[in-house]
Design an enzyme around this catalytic site. Structure first.
Site, short mmCIF file in Angstrom:
data_model
loop_
_atom_site.label_atom_id
_atom_site.label_comp_id
_atom_site.label_asym_id
_atom_site.label_seq_id
_atom_site.Cartn_x
_atom_site.Cartn_y
_atom_site.Cartn_z
N GLY A 38 0.84 -1.20 0.00
CA GLY A 38 0.00 0.00 0.00
C GLY A 38 0.86 1.24 0.00
CB SER A 39 1.25 4.12 -1.47
OG SER A 39 0.05 4.29 -2.20
CB ALA A 46 0.24 11.51 3.01
N GLY A 95 4.76 8.00 2.09
CA GLY A 95 5.58 6.95 1.51
C GLY A 95 4.75 5.72 1.18
CG LEU A 96 6.48 2.70 -0.96
CD1 LEU A 96 6.93 1.30 -0.61
CD2 LEU A 96 6.67 2.93 -2.45
CB VAL A 97 3.26 -0.34 3.46
CG1 VAL A 97 3.50 -1.54 4.35
CG2 VAL A 97 2.93 0.89 4.30
CE LYS A 154 3.75 4.92 7.67
NZ LYS A 154 2.88 5.38 8.78
CG ASP A 157 -5.05 9.57 10.74
OD1 ASP A 157 -6.19 10.02 10.45
OD2 ASP A 157 -4.26 9.16 9.89
#
Length: 404
Positions: A102-103, A105, A107-109, A124, A229
């Site tokens: 996934g990605s 705001a 960066g990405l995973v 991450k 969040d």
């Protein structure tokens, strides 16, 4: 692919008939290649012995030795696409980099495997130079100040946490341009996808998930941490089973706060953010009660598959949230108990002073459910005393008032 090196004849007699085996799981090129030792005298990769009948992951140009580290027999060549480009050596020498999970705001995973243990993790990757483009706004500091402190905030918090419903950090590598956080890998995906794929969750499953989320939030709040969040995207599921353990993740917007202190940073996802954050535009003071509001929105979404606040409802979503305007109009609410809707009404109160604490939520009548508690105990692997205290609070009948 293996390239063969010359071996002296004197050591050939020590080599087993099937000295080692090499395979790629499911013949999927996104999966790593494993080498398993099947010998009596040992198999070595880059001078490190592979335990007998154990496996480790091979990477491009790894040297395989037989019987002794100096008896270099093969060089492994991986002809599949290289996913390690641009990654630091500290990462590539420890982890096999697999597919993108996934990605976000910052960066990405990616799915990664520990080369030596073959254990799976989620890595991450947070790009420090993207921080100024995220939704995290701090009006009290210049946008380019203390970037390293900001990006390490999540890591420093997560390293200290240990709870069955909170994602555990395995490793962290800090580099000038990025921070690499190696976290538990949850095979069941996130709660949002679970809700979307099922349209909504039945009340018993929603209750089981909500109870676990509340325990995670209580753990954080007791440690002086506000998540800030909370949303279905940041709640990860251990398996694809209907009843499964969940873990709260993504502390990118969290902040350690002292007792009686307030948070003044405007953050959070708009659809789940508390009204006091929007009302003050981040310039006011708000407390850990913002997490309680978000829990209420998540519960609403689980039970109905819809959001309590949306631009699709006629007025701007920010105005709906500021005034706490929401309705139980969707047909799915016909199957939901009054206790569940009553709890949502108690949580989604605009005035944070009147909003319940996480302890209040955990004592709600809706959660007085023996069957759910037993399932939660098994999933969370809580000690007997931990769940016993909850049961006493939930299940003990109210005492009769003495007549005067």
């Amino acid at each position: 692919m293996l390239t063969l090196n010359y071996l002296p004849e004197r050591i050939l007699y020590r080599i087993s008939k099937v000295h080692f085996t090499i395979k790629r799981a499911n013949c999927d090129i996104s999966n790593p290649v494993y080498i398993q030792d099947n010998s009596r005298n040992g198999t070595f990769v880059n001078g490190e012995r592979v335990d007998m009948n154990k496996s480790r992951i091979l990477q491009n140009d790894d040297v395989i030795s037989l019987c002794h580290p100096m008896n270099k027999a093969f060089v492994f060549k991986d002809l599949c696409p290289n996913e390690t480009m641009g990654l630091p050596k500290e990462i590539t020498t420890t982890y096999y980099i697999s597919r993108k999970l996934g990605s976000g705001a910052c960066g990405l995973v990616r799915l990664v495997f520990d080369i030596r243990t073959c254990n799976q993790f989620a890595m991450k990757i947070v790009k420090k130079n993207l921080l100024s483009d995220t939704r995290v706004i701090n009006r009290h500091k210049p946008s380019n100040s203390n970037d390293q402190e900001k990006v390490l905030n999540e890591a420093n918090i997560m390293k200290s946490l240990s709870h069955p419903c909170v994602i555990k950090m395995h490793d962290i590598i800090d580099k000038p341009d990025s921070v690499y956080m190696v976290l538990e890998f949850m095979k069941g995906g996130d709660l949002l996808n679970r809700i979307v794929s099922n349209k909504n969750l039945n009340e018993q499953i929603s209750k089981l998930f909500f109870f676990q989320m509340c325990h995670a939030v209580k753990y954080l709040h007791d440690k002086g941490i506000s998540h800030r969040d909370l949303k279905p995207d940041n709640v990860l599921l251990e398996s694809s089973n209907e009843e499964t353990l969940l873990k709260v993740s993504d502390f990118g917007l969290s902040k350690l706060v002292q007792n009686d202190s307030v948070m003044k940073t405007l953050c959070g996802t708009p659809l789940y953010v508390a009204p006091e954050v929007l009302i003050t535009g981040g310039r006011g003071a708000y407390t850990k009660k913002v997490d309680i509001w978000s829990l209420g929105v998540v519960l609403f979404t689980c039970l109905s598959g819809t959001l309590p606040f949306s631009d699709d409802y006629g007025s701007p979503v920010s105005e709906q949230i500021k005034h706490g305007r929401f309705r139980f109009n969707h047909p799915s609410w016909r199957k939901v108990s009054q206790r569940a809707t009553a709890l949502i009404k108690e949580i989604l109160i605009v005035d944070p002073k009147k909003r319940p604490t996480i302890d209040d939520v955990l004592k709600s009548s809706w959660l007085k459910d023996n069957e759910m508690l037993r399932k939660a105990k098994a999933l969370m692997k809580l000690e007997v005393m931990d769940i016993a205290e909850d049961e006493e609070n939930f299940l003990q009948p109210p005492k009769k008032r003495a007549r005067r």
